[in-house]
Design a protein around this motif. Sequence first.
Motif, mmCIF file in Angstrom:
data_model
loop_
_atom_site.group_PDB
_atom_site.id
_atom_site.type_symbol
_atom_site.label_atom_id
_atom_site.label_comp_id
_atom_site.label_asym_id
_atom_site.label_seq_id
_atom_site.Cartn_x
_atom_site.Cartn_y
_atom_site.Cartn_z
ATOM 1 N N ARG A 101 33.005 19.431 34.852
ATOM 2 C CA ARG A 101 32.370 20.466 34.020
ATOM 3 C C ARG A 101 33.164 21.777 34.030
ATOM 4 O O ARG A 101 33.286 22.431 32.986
ATOM 5 C CB ARG A 101 30.908 20.684 34.440
ATOM 6 N N SER A 136 34.466 23.476 30.521
ATOM 7 C CA SER A 136 34.232 24.874 30.152
ATOM 8 C C SER A 136 35.541 25.577 29.809
ATOM 9 O O SER A 136 35.652 26.276 28.795
ATOM 10 C CB SER A 136 33.527 25.612 31.295
ATOM 11 N N ALA A 193 27.436 28.311 28.113
ATOM 12 C CA ALA A 193 26.274 27.648 28.702
ATOM 13 C C ALA A 193 26.666 26.876 29.955
ATOM 14 O O ALA A 193 25.955 26.900 30.976
ATOM 15 C CB ALA A 193 25.632 26.716 27.676
ATOM 16 N N ILE A 194 27.803 26.192 29.901
ATOM 17 C CA ILE A 194 28.276 25.452 31.075
ATOM 18 C C ILE A 194 28.611 26.418 32.208
ATOM 19 O O ILE A 194 28.238 26.205 33.370
ATOM 20 C CB ILE A 194 29.508 24.609 30.707
ATOM 21 N N ARG A 252 27.469 29.352 32.797
ATOM 22 C CA ARG A 252 26.259 29.944 33.393
ATOM 23 C C ARG A 252 25.712 29.029 34.498
ATOM 24 O O ARG A 252 25.323 29.492 35.570
ATOM 25 C CB ARG A 252 25.181 30.150 32.326
ATOM 26 N N GLU A 253 25.672 27.736 34.199
ATOM 27 C CA GLU A 253 25.173 26.787 35.200
ATOM 28 C C GLU A 253 26.080 26.774 36.433
ATOM 29 O O GLU A 253 25.595 26.746 37.569
ATOM 30 C CB GLU A 253 25.103 25.386 34.591
ATOM 31 N N GLN A 309 25.503 29.892 38.514
ATOM 32 C CA GLN A 309 24.252 29.850 39.272
ATOM 33 C C GLN A 309 24.415 29.048 40.553
ATOM 34 O O GLN A 309 23.864 29.394 41.596
ATOM 35 C CB GLN A 309 23.145 29.255 38.409
ATOM 36 N N ALA A 310 25.210 27.972 40.488
ATOM 37 C CA ALA A 310 25.403 27.123 41.659
ATOM 38 C C ALA A 310 26.398 27.725 42.645
ATOM 39 O O ALA A 310 26.194 27.653 43.868
ATOM 40 C CB ALA A 310 25.881 25.743 41.221
#
Length: 282
Positions: free
Chosen positions: A16, A20, A48-49, A51-52, A55-56
Amino acid sequence: MERLRARAASAPARHRPKLSAALNDLALVLTAQGRSSEALPIAHEALAIERELAQAKPARHLPDLATLLYNLGITLMHLERPSEALAAHQEGLAIWRELPETATARHRSELSDSLNALANTLRKLDRSVEALTHREEAVAIRRELARSDPALYRATLANGLYDLGITYAELGRPADALPVEREAEAIWRDLFESGVDHSIPGLAVTCATLGARFTELGRAAEGLPFAQDAVEIYRGMFQANPAYGPHLADSLSVLGDALEGLGRHEEARTARDEASRYPQNL
């Protein structure tokens, strides 16, 4: 890209981030090609990718998220959507500010770019008073960077100084614009004389601006040499690439105004007549 999407679906931790980055690169290419409408959904997908991912693993991915927000803002500005660009730039700037004080020079440079992009957006929204604060902060950061690594950051400082001068002028403060524009011109000229090719457009536009600025302040004799330099540089650029015709026309108009201010009416008319033969900036 579809193959990479499939890999990201089957092994997200590994692929991912790559997806991105690839989407962001594609959006940048499309925007540079004038295909911002096509770039926009791709930029949103990359964001969007990211952001995920942020967060992690915020320490690893927050700088990348801020960069993608910056790029999204630029694409939105190309699409004449400054209100949406403003939100993207504000969010990106907030992320850069949250980075620790030990942030690298690269991060400080990105912060200054984010400040300048936000100022450009505010200016587009007729909010130049707010833009000024961000311009001044960006220049302060670029001064610091240029002191530590002149070869890498002096041109960036010159760009920031030029933008700051334009903002001062828009706020009716031409006397404040003049010293920062002169500082920008001195940097560009030094780079030009050192053989740095990419300094030529910066030197040309700054000389043209100084020619106009001095004339505006009733100091046409001081503005004339800058106007003459601008015409000479743009003439050479036009000969190499006719796309610079509007810039040459503008510099000839500046030269005409300076000559008119000195009572040299025939020479002023000659410069303006020549300007009329080239395409004009809209």
